[in-house]
Design an enzyme around this catalytic site. Structure first.
Site, mmCIF file in Angstrom:
data_model
loop_
_atom_site.group_PDB
_atom_site.id
_atom_site.type_symbol
_atom_site.label_atom_id
_atom_site.label_comp_id
_atom_site.label_asym_id
_atom_site.label_seq_id
_atom_site.Cartn_x
_atom_site.Cartn_y
_atom_site.Cartn_z
ATOM 1 C CG HIS A 186 -2.126 1.129 0.990
ATOM 2 N ND1 HIS A 186 -1.675 2.391 1.471
ATOM 3 C CD2 HIS A 186 -3.278 0.950 0.775
ATOM 4 C CE1 HIS A 186 -2.919 3.082 1.179
ATOM 5 N NE2 HIS A 186 -3.957 2.181 0.798
ATOM 6 N N GLY A 239 -10.456 -2.690 1.083
ATOM 7 C CA GLY A 239 -10.349 -1.092 0.623
ATOM 8 C C GLY A 239 -11.558 -0.637 0.265
ATOM 9 C CD GLU A 263 -13.545 -5.170 4.773
ATOM 10 O OE1 GLU A 263 -14.278 -4.000 4.417
ATOM 11 O OE2 GLU A 263 -12.599 -5.094 5.408
ATOM 12 C CB CYS A 300 -14.075 -2.091 7.340
ATOM 13 S SG CYS A 300 -12.975 -3.484 8.189
#
Length: 527
Positions: A186, A239, A263, A300
């Site tokens: 990332h 993400g 996800e 999340c």
């Protein structure tokens, strides 16, 4: 440790590209002193091919050897020093305590999957013995177990620089399944990724793993090349909905389509039932506010929607909830891009005629201010997309419904979620519990009563998944031991001689695993 910024390909380092990318200090925005070499198309190809070459070797290793590899990774992660923790804090603005806890979770995940490998249930061994005298047709000897899909591309998450990144849950479950990994670092924490990649590589060397069992590449645009590479057989992603959907479309358009386990987006509704608000409305307001702002809302499972039935108690709760959120301080987000997205999400909410701003100071500077909004229930009943879009940060939207019937209508209007929560007393559950559960279990992967969704236990029974758009495949989970299922496929052996069968299917059952034999679960050897 010296950070080189070079890609990891087949056990070696590579820096053939001319494009340099870099990390920044998440708090100040200043560029850090490390240069990272964006992988060239040739390096992406080499990384995928290295994983492909490692696959037949790695998948044929015993579960015990793969378990030892995962435990070695865990040991290497635990051994990383204070300098590592400080670096992660610098790249993410997350506090040291959070990073230390997340590292323990990351190494714990590795050890948990080592346990899964040793107990052997992941094989899913099934045997239906031959019935040569069966009429009108005999039955052949049929035996089934599961094996790894092949090389897996894993994309690092921004909000969990350890637990959902280089050696995170997708990497751990793929390696446990016998699948080599190509990891796309990332951009928000590339130096962190290098530290962790070095730990993985050291563990691979210590335990004699094939050189291409783990590979890592840097840079923008390389993810598309990776997903489209014919050697890659599955993708793990955590993400945004936009990013995950793009990967799904790419994977589906390949000559050989492959699964993407993404996800992506969830607003994690919390339903407040009447008696609970009568008994402990102020407590619920304080606890829920703490969940909304935890980690600057960068989970999340952040509770992005609160639903309650109109009543004096709900009005009192809302007043206390707004006051509590107003008292919460601003926090630094993971990076400038995350703050920009958060600010844009707030602008959309503020501009919507059916949504009212209830609490929170105006956004200013480089920190995120907690916010509270109230939306008209008609937006949920009509399927308004804005109301169901995740705003990644410390904000939530309250929806007030008229009565029980409208509550059920509103819940039916929800899209797929990672979690759904009921705050309830016993009498609430007697009145509403069965009916609400029947709806919510169709909407979410994890249902909670009198808890808050932030915080995901890593264990056998956890589900961190749910219907679209929470994930791209509601049948899986990215947390917990069931995550290994995503990277396995069943293979059936018909009339195979015992010597050629995989160990879980051999007559002697040398691994001592539980098997379904002629419909009965047993660990017994077969004569």
């Amino acid at each position: 440790m010296q950070i080189t910024g070079q890609n990891y390909i087949g056990g070696a380092r590579s820096a053939k590209g001319e494009t340099i990318v870099y990390s920044v200090d998440a708090t100040t925005g200043e560029r850090l002193s490390y240069d990272f070499y964006q992988a060239t198309p040739e390096e992406v190809d080499a990384a995928a091919r290295a994983a492909q070459e490692a696959y037949p070797i790695y998948r044929s290793l015993s579960a015990e050897k793969r378990a030892a590899f995962l435990e070695a990774i865990a040991d290497e992660l635990d051994a990383l020093g204070d300098d590592f923790v400080q670096l992660v804090c610098q790249e993410t603005a997350l506090p040291a305590g959070r990073i230390q806890g997340e590292r323990a979770r990351t190494s714990g995940q590795m050890r948990l999957f080592a346990t899964v490998l040793r107990r052997g249930d992941f094989y899913g061994a099934r045997i239906d013995r031959a019935l040569p005298d069966r009429k009108p047709l005999p039955r052949p000897d049929l035996r089934q177990c599961r094996m790894g899909l092949g090389p897996v591309a894993v994309f690092g998450a921004s909000n969990f620089p350890l637990a959902f990144s280089t050696a995170g849950g997708d990497t751990a479950s793929a390696l446990a399944a016998g699948c080599p990994v190509v990891f796309k670092a990332h951009s928000g924490h590339m130096a962190t990724a290098e530290y962790v990649a070095n730990a993985v590589v050291r563990a691979a060397e210590r335990t004699g793993m094939p050189a291409g069992v783990f590979n890592m590449i840097y840079g923008g645009g390389v993810g598309e090349l990776l997903v489209k590479h014919p050697a890659i057989q599955a993708v793990g992603f955590t993400g945004s909905l936009r990013g995950g959907r793009a990967l799904c479309d790419m994977a589906a358009a390949r000559p050989q389509p492959i699964p993407v386990f993404a996800e992506m987006s969830s607003i994690n509704p919390v339903v407040l039932l009447p008696e609970a608000l009568k008994q402990r409305g102020d407590t619920v307001a304080n606890e829920l506010a703490a969940s909304v702002v935890l980690g600057c809302g960068q989970f999340c499972t952040n509770p992005g929607m609160v639903i309650g039935i109109r009543s004096p108690e709900f009005s009192a709760f809302l007043e206390r909830f707004a006051a509590t959120l107003n008292d919460q301080p601003a926090q630094t987000m993971l990076n400038a891009g995350t703050l920009k997205s958060y600010t844009k999400g707030l602008e959309h909410l503020n501009a919507h005629p059916g949504i009212t701003h209830l609490a929170g100071s105006a956004q200013q500077g480089n920190q995120a201010q907690p916010q509270l909004f109230k939306a008209d229930v008609s937006l949920l009943l009509s399927g308004d997309e804005l109301l169901q879009e995740e705003v990644f940060g410390p904000t939530t939207v309250v929806v007030e419904v008229a009565d029980r019937a409208e509550l059920l209508q509103a819940l039916h209007g929800l899209r797929g979620q990672l979690t759904a929560t009921l705050i309830a007393e016993t009498s609430d559950l007697e009145t509403y519990g069965a009916e609400l559960t029947a709806v919510l279990e169709q909407k979410a992967g994890r249902l909670l009563i009198n808890g808050y969704p932030t915080g995901v236990e890593v264990c056998d029974s956890m589900v961190h998944g749910g219907p679209y758009p929470a994930t791209s495949d509601a049948r899986g989970t990215s947390v917990g031991t069931l995550a290994i299922d995503r990277f396995l496929r069943p293979v059936c052996y018909q009339n195979y001689p015992d010597a050629l069968l995989p160990d879980p299917l051999k007559n002697a059952n040398p691994l001592g695993v539980a098997r379904l034999v002629n419909g009965t679960t047993t660990k017994d050897a077969l004569s």
